[in-house]
Design a protein around this motif. Structure first.
Motif, PDB file in Angstrom:
ATOM      1  N   VAL A  21       0.864  -1.176   0.000  1.00  0.00           N
ATOM      2  CA  VAL A  21       0.000   0.000   0.000  1.00  0.00           C
ATOM      3  C   VAL A  21       0.903   1.227   0.000  1.00  0.00           C
ATOM      4  N   VAL A  22       0.711   2.091  -0.991  1.00  0.00           N
ATOM      5  CA  VAL A  22       1.535   3.292  -1.106  1.00  0.00           C
ATOM      6  C   VAL A  22       0.708   4.519  -0.755  1.00  0.00           C
ATOM      7  N   GLU A  23       1.391   5.538  -0.258  1.00  0.00           N
ATOM      8  CA  GLU A  23       0.752   6.819   0.029  1.00  0.00           C
ATOM      9  C   GLU A  23       1.397   7.847  -0.882  1.00  0.00           C
ATOM     10  N   LEU A  24       0.590   8.426  -1.754  1.00  0.00           N
ATOM     11  CA  LEU A  24       1.105   9.393  -2.715  1.00  0.00           C
ATOM     12  C   LEU A  24       1.244  10.768  -2.065  1.00  0.00           C
ATOM     13  N   PRO A  25       2.242  11.558  -2.509  1.00  0.00           N
ATOM     14  CA  PRO A  25       2.356  12.923  -1.986  1.00  0.00           C
ATOM     15  C   PRO A  25       1.156  13.757  -2.443  1.00  0.00           C
ATOM     16  N   ASP A  26       0.922  14.892  -1.775  1.00  0.00           N
ATOM     17  CA  ASP A  26      -0.173  15.787  -2.153  1.00  0.00           C
ATOM     18  C   ASP A  26      -0.095  16.135  -3.635  1.00  0.00           C
ATOM     19  N   ALA A  27      -1.258  16.297  -4.248  1.00  0.00           N
ATOM     20  CA  ALA A  27      -1.331  16.619  -5.670  1.00  0.00           C
ATOM     21  C   ALA A  27      -0.762  17.996  -5.987  1.00  0.00           C
ATOM     22  N   SER A  28      -0.629  18.841  -4.974  1.00  0.00           N
ATOM     23  CA  SER A  28      -0.117  20.199  -5.208  1.00  0.00           C
ATOM     24  C   SER A  28       1.357  20.191  -5.611  1.00  0.00           C
ATOM     25  N   GLY A  29       2.037  19.091  -5.400  1.00  0.00           N
ATOM     26  CA  GLY A  29       3.449  18.984  -5.793  1.00  0.00           C
ATOM     27  C   GLY A  29       4.387  19.489  -4.712  1.00  0.00           C
ATOM     28  N   PRO A  30       5.682  19.378  -4.960  1.00  0.00           N
ATOM     29  CA  PRO A  30       6.666  19.796  -3.956  1.00  0.00           C
ATOM     30  C   PRO A  30       6.691  21.324  -3.799  1.00  0.00           C
ATOM     31  N   GLN A  31       7.143  21.759  -2.631  1.00  0.00           N
ATOM     32  CA  GLN A  31       7.263  23.188  -2.329  1.00  0.00           C
ATOM     33  C   GLN A  31       8.727  23.598  -2.440  1.00  0.00           C
ATOM     34  N   SER A  88       5.443  16.625   0.293  1.00  0.00           N
ATOM     35  CA  SER A  88       4.606  16.185   1.408  1.00  0.00           C
ATOM     36  C   SER A  88       4.910  14.722   1.713  1.00  0.00           C
ATOM     37  N   ARG A  89       4.394  14.254   2.805  1.00  0.00           N
ATOM     38  CA  ARG A  89       4.622  12.888   3.246  1.00  0.00           C
ATOM     39  C   ARG A  89       4.163  11.886   2.194  1.00  0.00           C
ATOM     40  N   SER A  90       4.958  10.859   1.992  1.00  0.00           N
ATOM     41  CA  SER A  90       4.581   9.786   1.070  1.00  0.00           C
ATOM     42  C   SER A  90       5.283   8.508   1.507  1.00  0.00           C
ATOM     43  N   ARG A  91       4.747   7.389   0.994  1.00  0.00           N
ATOM     44  CA  ARG A  91       5.365   6.102   1.296  1.00  0.00           C
ATOM     45  C   ARG A  91       5.257   5.234   0.064  1.00  0.00           C
ATOM     46  N   PRO A  92       6.359   4.792  -0.504  1.00  0.00           N
ATOM     47  CA  PRO A  92       7.728   5.107  -0.094  1.00  0.00           C
ATOM     48  C   PRO A  92       8.018   6.599  -0.282  1.00  0.00           C
ATOM     49  N   ALA A  93       9.090   7.055   0.324  1.00  0.00           N
ATOM     50  CA  ALA A  93       9.436   8.471   0.251  1.00  0.00           C
ATOM     51  C   ALA A  93       9.619   8.902  -1.199  1.00  0.00           C
ATOM     52  N   ALA A  94       9.129  10.102  -1.494  1.00  0.00           N
ATOM     53  CA  ALA A  94       9.276  10.640  -2.849  1.00  0.00           C
ATOM     54  C   ALA A  94      10.748  10.889  -3.144  1.00  0.00           C
ATOM     55  N   LYS A  95      11.150  10.657  -4.377  1.00  0.00           N
ATOM     56  CA  LYS A  95      12.515  10.945  -4.811  1.00  0.00           C
ATOM     57  C   LYS A  95      12.476  12.268  -5.563  1.00  0.00           C
ATOM     58  N   LEU A  96      13.221  13.240  -5.072  1.00  0.00           N
ATOM     59  CA  LEU A  96      13.227  14.574  -5.666  1.00  0.00           C
ATOM     60  C   LEU A  96      14.524  14.782  -6.440  1.00  0.00           C
ATOM     61  N   SER A  97      14.421  15.399  -7.612  1.00  0.00           N
ATOM     62  CA  SER A  97      15.592  15.686  -8.456  1.00  0.00           C
ATOM     63  C   SER A  97      15.494  17.118  -8.957  1.00  0.00           C
ATOM     64  N   TRP A  98      16.652  17.744  -9.129  1.00  0.00           N
ATOM     65  CA  TRP A  98      16.719  19.120  -9.631  1.00  0.00           C
ATOM     66  C   TRP A  98      17.122  19.121 -11.093  1.00  0.00           C
ATOM     67  N   TYR A  99      16.532  20.037 -11.854  1.00  0.00           N
ATOM     68  CA  TYR A  99      16.851  20.218 -13.265  1.00  0.00           C
ATOM     69  C   TYR A  99      16.915  21.719 -13.565  1.00  0.00           C
ATOM     70  N   ILE A 100      17.856  22.106 -14.412  1.00  0.00           N
ATOM     71  CA  ILE A 100      17.910  23.458 -14.957  1.00  0.00           C
ATOM     72  C   ILE A 100      17.884  23.308 -16.468  1.00  0.00           C
ATOM     73  N   ASN A 101      16.893  23.922 -17.097  1.00  0.00           N
ATOM     74  CA  ASN A 101      16.709  23.805 -18.549  1.00  0.00           C
ATOM     75  C   ASN A 101      16.713  22.348 -18.996  1.00  0.00           C
TER      76      ASN A 101
END
Length: 161
Positions: free
Chosen positions: A110-120, A141-154
């Motif tokens: 069972v997974v918990e998705l982060p809020d639909a508003s997206g990351p802050q 926001s809280r999620s399970r498994p933890a959300a993986k965040l990545s940075w991009y420029i252009n």
């Protein structure tokens, strides 16, 4: 010869959603004695066609059976929570004298998705100069498994420290 034809347990499901677990079998001439469902080796649902009523549930944390919509071939779980993750097993038994039993199991997470508003994103300045050190924070926001965040420029991945 009794056989279990198909076991349908979704590998992943979203917290708060109902889930349908299916156990299809072929009695091949035998009479059905019981169909039992287990989560992590603890029984939570039993169907005995000779009983009145034929279906019975057993309390287990994270498993909430929708009894009116469950039968010998399908168990519907109401709004699963994180504790619903685990190994689900269906066990089908034929009637006397042999009580032949077949079983199969699958894992559901069972997974918990982060809020639909997206990351802050915080700490962004309106302008930067070449060579500036950029210090900004991205929080999901809280999620399970933890959300993986990545940075991009252009559209290019950024190396983070």
């Amino acid at each position: 010869m009794l056989q279990l034809v198909d076991l349908k347990v979704p590998p992943y499901t979203i917290r708060g959603q109902p889930v349908r677990l299916e156990c299809h079998y072929d009695l091949e001439g035998e009479a059905l004695y019981s169909v039992k469902w287990f989560k992590d080796d603890k029984e939570f649902f039993r169907f005995l066609p000779e009983d009145d009523p034929p279906a019975q549930i057993f309390n287990q944390q994270g498993v909430y059976v929708d009894l009116p919509n469950s039968s010998d071939t399908a168990v519907v779980l109401k709004a699963v929570d994180i504790n619903g993750s685990g190994q689900y097993r269906c066990e089908v038994s034929g009637e006397a004298p042999s009580f032949k039993t077949v079983t199969n199991q699958k894992v559901m997470v069972v997974v918990e998705l982060p809020d639909a508003s997206g990351p802050q994103i915080e700490g962004v300045r309106p302008r930067y100069q070449i060579g500036d050190t950029v210090r900004i924070n991205c929080t999901s926001s809280r999620s399970r498994p933890a959300a993986k965040l990545s940075w991009y420029i252009n559209q290019e991945p950024v190396r983070t420290l």
